[in-house]
Scaffold this motif. Structure first.
Motif, PDB file in Angstrom:
ATOM      1  N   THR A  44     -10.981 123.627 137.726  1.00 18.96           N
ATOM      2  CA  THR A  44     -10.305 122.532 138.338  1.00 18.96           C
ATOM      3  C   THR A  44      -8.590 122.987 138.211  1.00 18.96           C
ATOM      4  OG1 THR A  44     -11.661 121.146 137.814  1.00 18.96           O
ATOM      5  CG2 THR A  44      -9.569 120.157 137.861  1.00 18.96           C
ATOM      6  N   VAL A  45      -8.224 123.508 137.170  1.00 18.26           N
ATOM      7  CA  VAL A  45      -6.747 123.739 136.582  1.00 18.26           C
ATOM      8  C   VAL A  45      -6.484 125.073 136.930  1.00 18.26           C
ATOM      9  CG1 VAL A  45      -5.279 124.001 134.935  1.00 18.26           C
ATOM     10  CG2 VAL A  45      -7.390 122.025 134.632  1.00 18.26           C
ATOM     11  N   THR A  46      -5.472 125.057 137.115  1.00 16.31           N
ATOM     12  CA  THR A  46      -4.620 126.803 137.501  1.00 16.31           C
ATOM     13  C   THR A  46      -3.359 127.329 136.410  1.00 16.31           C
ATOM     14  OG1 THR A  46      -3.957 128.030 139.151  1.00 16.31           O
ATOM     15  CG2 THR A  46      -3.451 125.960 139.315  1.00 16.31           C
ATOM     16  N   LEU A  47      -3.485 128.171 136.177  1.00 17.13           N
ATOM     17  CA  LEU A  47      -1.882 129.051 136.028  1.00 17.13           C
ATOM     18  C   LEU A  47      -0.585 128.222 136.114  1.00 17.13           C
ATOM     19  CD1 LEU A  47      -3.318 131.721 133.216  1.00 17.13           C
ATOM     20  CD2 LEU A  47      -2.740 129.298 132.668  1.00 17.13           C
ATOM     21  N   GLU A  48      -0.699 128.413 137.654  1.00 17.10           N
ATOM     22  CA  GLU A  48       0.410 128.563 138.807  1.00 17.10           C
ATOM     23  C   GLU A  48      -0.016 127.384 139.195  1.00 17.10           C
ATOM     24  OE1 GLU A  48       1.314 132.181 141.092  1.00 17.10           O
ATOM     25  OE2 GLU A  48       1.146 133.224 138.687  1.00 17.10           O
ATOM     26  N   PRO A  49       0.069 125.923 139.033  1.00 20.39           N
ATOM     27  CA  PRO A  49      -0.211 124.440 139.491  1.00 20.39           C
ATOM     28  C   PRO A  49       0.594 124.247 141.045  1.00 20.39           C
ATOM     29  CG  PRO A  49       0.377 124.130 137.487  1.00 20.39           C
ATOM     30  CD  PRO A  49       0.281 126.050 137.798  1.00 20.39           C
ATOM     31  N   THR A  50       0.079 124.048 141.775  1.00 17.50           N
ATOM     32  CA  THR A  50       1.052 123.690 143.272  1.00 17.50           C
ATOM     33  C   THR A  50       1.736 122.305 142.017  1.00 17.50           C
ATOM     34  OG1 THR A  50      -0.551 122.394 144.565  1.00 17.50           O
ATOM     35  CG2 THR A  50      -0.543 124.709 144.637  1.00 17.50           C
ATOM     36  N   PRO A  51       2.899 121.781 142.993  1.00 19.24           N
ATOM     37  CA  PRO A  51       3.797 120.161 142.481  1.00 19.24           C
ATOM     38  C   PRO A  51       2.205 119.007 142.812  1.00 19.24           C
ATOM     39  CG  PRO A  51       5.391 121.606 144.298  1.00 19.24           C
ATOM     40  CD  PRO A  51       4.247 122.092 144.190  1.00 19.24           C
ATOM     41  N   GLU A  52       2.105 119.380 143.668  1.00 21.55           N
ATOM     42  CA  GLU A  52       0.760 118.125 143.912  1.00 21.55           C
ATOM     43  C   GLU A  52      -0.284 118.193 142.345  1.00 21.55           C
ATOM     44  OE1 GLU A  52       0.124 121.016 146.771  1.00 21.55           O
ATOM     45  OE2 GLU A  52       1.666 119.470 146.893  1.00 21.55           O
ATOM     46  N   ARG A  53      -0.301 118.972 142.611  1.00 21.48           N
ATOM     47  CA  ARG A  53      -1.799 119.066 140.300  1.00 21.48           C
ATOM     48  C   ARG A  53      -0.685 119.709 139.418  1.00 21.48           C
ATOM     49  NH1 ARG A  53      -6.150 118.264 141.384  1.00 21.48           N
ATOM     50  NH2 ARG A  53      -7.528 120.145 140.250  1.00 21.48           N
ATOM     51  N   LEU A  54       0.416 119.609 139.898  1.00 19.90           N
ATOM     52  CA  LEU A  54       0.912 119.778 138.071  1.00 19.90           C
ATOM     53  C   LEU A  54       0.824 118.545 137.621  1.00 19.90           C
ATOM     54  CD1 LEU A  54       3.008 120.979 136.823  1.00 19.90           C
ATOM     55  CD2 LEU A  54       4.976 119.522 138.290  1.00 19.90           C
ATOM     56  N   VAL A  56      -2.926 117.654 136.891  1.00 21.73           N
ATOM     57  CA  VAL A  56      -3.590 117.926 136.030  1.00 21.73           C
ATOM     58  C   VAL A  56      -3.216 119.158 135.025  1.00 21.73           C
ATOM     59  CG1 VAL A  56      -5.563 119.009 137.003  1.00 21.73           C
ATOM     60  CG2 VAL A  56      -4.948 117.616 138.508  1.00 21.73           C
ATOM     61  N   ALA A  57      -2.549 119.593 135.673  1.00 24.33           N
ATOM     62  CA  ALA A  57      -2.109 120.126 134.557  1.00 24.33           C
ATOM     63  C   ALA A  57      -1.599 120.278 133.907  1.00 24.33           C
ATOM     64  CB  ALA A  57      -0.983 121.752 135.589  1.00 24.33           C
ATOM     65  N   GLU A  58      -0.152 118.915 133.283  1.00 23.47           N
ATOM     66  CA  GLU A  58      -0.040 118.475 132.019  1.00 23.47           C
ATOM     67  C   GLU A  58      -1.580 117.800 131.361  1.00 23.47           C
ATOM     68  OE1 GLU A  58       2.682 116.431 134.279  1.00 23.47           O
ATOM     69  OE2 GLU A  58       4.543 117.285 133.724  1.00 23.47           O
ATOM     70  N   ALA A  59      -1.850 117.212 132.124  1.00 23.12           N
ATOM     71  CA  ALA A  59      -2.875 116.863 131.700  1.00 23.12           C
ATOM     72  C   ALA A  59      -3.907 117.413 130.427  1.00 23.12           C
ATOM     73  CB  ALA A  59      -3.805 115.869 132.650  1.00 23.12           C
ATOM     74  N   PHE A  60      -4.218 118.929 131.688  1.00 24.49           N
ATOM     75  CA  PHE A  60      -4.491 119.851 130.714  1.00 24.49           C
ATOM     76  C   PHE A  60      -4.177 120.412 129.620  1.00 24.49           C
ATOM     77  CE2 PHE A  60      -5.230 124.376 129.179  1.00 24.49           C
ATOM     78  CZ  PHE A  60      -6.534 124.178 129.108  1.00 24.49           C
ATOM     79  N   TRP A  61      -3.011 120.289 129.199  1.00 24.83           N
ATOM     80  CA  TRP A  61      -2.136 121.345 128.609  1.00 24.83           C
ATOM     81  C   TRP A  61      -1.939 120.374 127.337  1.00 24.83           C
ATOM     82  CZ3 TRP A  61      -2.479 126.406 127.584  1.00 24.83           C
ATOM     83  CH2 TRP A  61      -3.075 126.954 129.263  1.00 24.83           C
ATOM     84  N   LEU A  62      -1.937 119.326 127.486  1.00 22.49           N
ATOM     85  CA  LEU A  62      -1.552 118.161 126.584  1.00 22.49           C
ATOM     86  C   LEU A  62      -2.919 117.090 125.648  1.00 22.49           C
ATOM     87  CD1 LEU A  62       0.428 115.679 128.769  1.00 22.49           C
ATOM     88  CD2 LEU A  62       1.138 116.813 126.792  1.00 22.49           C
ATOM     89  N   THR A  63      -4.273 118.111 126.285  1.00 25.59           N
ATOM     90  CA  THR A  63      -5.230 117.524 125.518  1.00 25.59           C
ATOM     91  C   THR A  63      -6.481 118.480 125.397  1.00 25.59           C
ATOM     92  OG1 THR A  63      -5.309 115.549 127.021  1.00 25.59           O
ATOM     93  CG2 THR A  63      -6.710 115.939 125.481  1.00 25.59           C
ATOM     94  N   PRO A  64      -7.112 119.208 126.216  1.00 28.77           N
ATOM     95  CA  PRO A  64      -8.005 120.252 125.613  1.00 28.77           C
ATOM     96  C   PRO A  64      -7.418 121.514 125.288  1.00 28.77           C
ATOM     97  CG  PRO A  64      -8.428 119.907 127.975  1.00 28.77           C
ATOM     98  CD  PRO A  64      -7.481 119.013 127.827  1.00 28.77           C
ATOM     99  N   GLY A  65      -6.402 121.448 126.185  1.00 28.08           N
ATOM    100  CA  GLY A  65      -5.751 123.384 126.022  1.00 28.08           C
ATOM    101  C   GLY A  65      -4.584 123.104 125.248  1.00 28.08           C
ATOM    102  N   SER A  66      -4.021 122.024 124.521  1.00 25.10           N
ATOM    103  CA  SER A  66      -3.269 122.001 123.223  1.00 25.10           C
ATOM    104  C   SER A  66      -3.642 122.609 122.040  1.00 25.10           C
ATOM    105  CB  SER A  66      -2.775 120.380 123.135  1.00 25.10           C
ATOM    106  OG  SER A  66      -4.165 119.347 122.839  1.00 25.10           O
ATOM    107  N   PHE A  67      -2.850 122.610 121.216  1.00 26.50           N
ATOM    108  CA  PHE A  67      -3.534 122.789 119.807  1.00 26.50           C
ATOM    109  C   PHE A  67      -4.069 121.534 118.631  1.00 26.50           C
ATOM    110  CE2 PHE A  67      -0.353 126.090 121.210  1.00 26.50           C
ATOM    111  CZ  PHE A  67      -0.625 127.588 120.309  1.00 26.50           C
ATOM    112  N   ALA A  68      -3.861 120.949 119.551  1.00 26.63           N
ATOM    113  CA  ALA A  68      -4.205 119.552 118.853  1.00 26.63           C
ATOM    114  C   ALA A  68      -6.273 119.226 117.935  1.00 26.63           C
ATOM    115  CB  ALA A  68      -4.563 118.066 119.345  1.00 26.63           C
ATOM    116  N   ALA A  69      -7.018 120.170 118.551  1.00 23.33           N
ATOM    117  CA  ALA A  69      -9.064 120.681 118.553  1.00 23.33           C
ATOM    118  C   ALA A  69      -8.199 121.330 117.217  1.00 23.33           C
ATOM    119  CB  ALA A  69      -9.516 120.927 119.603  1.00 23.33           C
ATOM    120  N   PRO A  70      -7.704 122.956 117.822  1.00 17.79           N
ATOM    121  CA  PRO A  70      -7.693 123.593 116.461  1.00 17.79           C
ATOM    122  C   PRO A  70      -6.929 123.178 115.259  1.00 17.79           C
ATOM    123  CG  PRO A  70      -7.011 124.610 118.251  1.00 17.79           C
ATOM    124  CD  PRO A  70      -7.209 122.893 118.584  1.00 17.79           C
ATOM    125  N   LEU A  71      -6.112 122.633 115.557  1.00 15.19           N
ATOM    126  CA  LEU A  71      -4.928 121.774 113.954  1.00 15.19           C
ATOM    127  C   LEU A  71      -6.169 120.647 113.243  1.00 15.19           C
ATOM    128  CD1 LEU A  71      -2.690 122.301 112.937  1.00 15.19           C
ATOM    129  CD2 LEU A  71      -1.826 119.925 113.787  1.00 15.19           C
TER     130      LEU A  71
END
Length: 134
Positions: A44-54, A56-71
């Motif tokens: 569902t997430v892409t590294l080059e999101p379109t403006p309408e998919r941004l 979703v990309a932000e949600a990913f990078w703020l939760t499972p894609g963040s460093f919170a789980a490793p920390l």
């Protein structure tokens, strides 16, 4: 405060801060996560999101894609190590501190201050341990 308590405090700060981030952030991006679940989870997430998919990309990078789980895992390891009487090397503290200084310099209004605090406590716990054992 002895070296074990100092080190344990660093671990608990990492655990609590990470857990809060992992729990609270999805609520702030609820509509994006609803979109992910309704469209299907896989790819569902892409590294080059379109403006309408941004969102979703932000949600990913703020939760499972963040460093919170490793920390969170790092904090658990630090607490476990302290409880076992094992030394947590100051090098880990210096690394976390450097990461935090970089994060805070880029976004001063963030909770990135937590990283230098965690790192400083690990450094202090290791230094106090070295003094005690010497």
């Amino acid at each position: 405060m002895n070296n074990v308590n100092i080190t344990r405090a660093a671990g608990w700060i990492a655990i609590v801060g990470s857990a809060f981030h992992l729990v609270a952030t999805p609520f702030s991006r609820g509509s994006a996560w609803s979109e992910v679940f309704s469209q299907g989870w896989w790819n569902t997430v892409t590294l080059e999101p379109t403006p309408e998919r941004l969102p979703v990309a932000e949600a990913f990078w703020l939760t499972p894609g963040s460093f919170a789980a490793p920390l969170l895992l790092f904090g658990a390891l630090v607490v476990w190590s302290a409880n076992q009487g094992h030394r947590v090397p100051a090098a880990f503290g210096w690394g976390i501190t450097a990461w935090g200084v970089l994060a805070v310099s880029l976004l001063p209004a963030s909770p990135g201050w937590m990283f230098p605090l965690i790192g400083g406590l690990i450094i202090a716990g290791d230094r106090q341990r070295v003094k005690v054992s010497a």
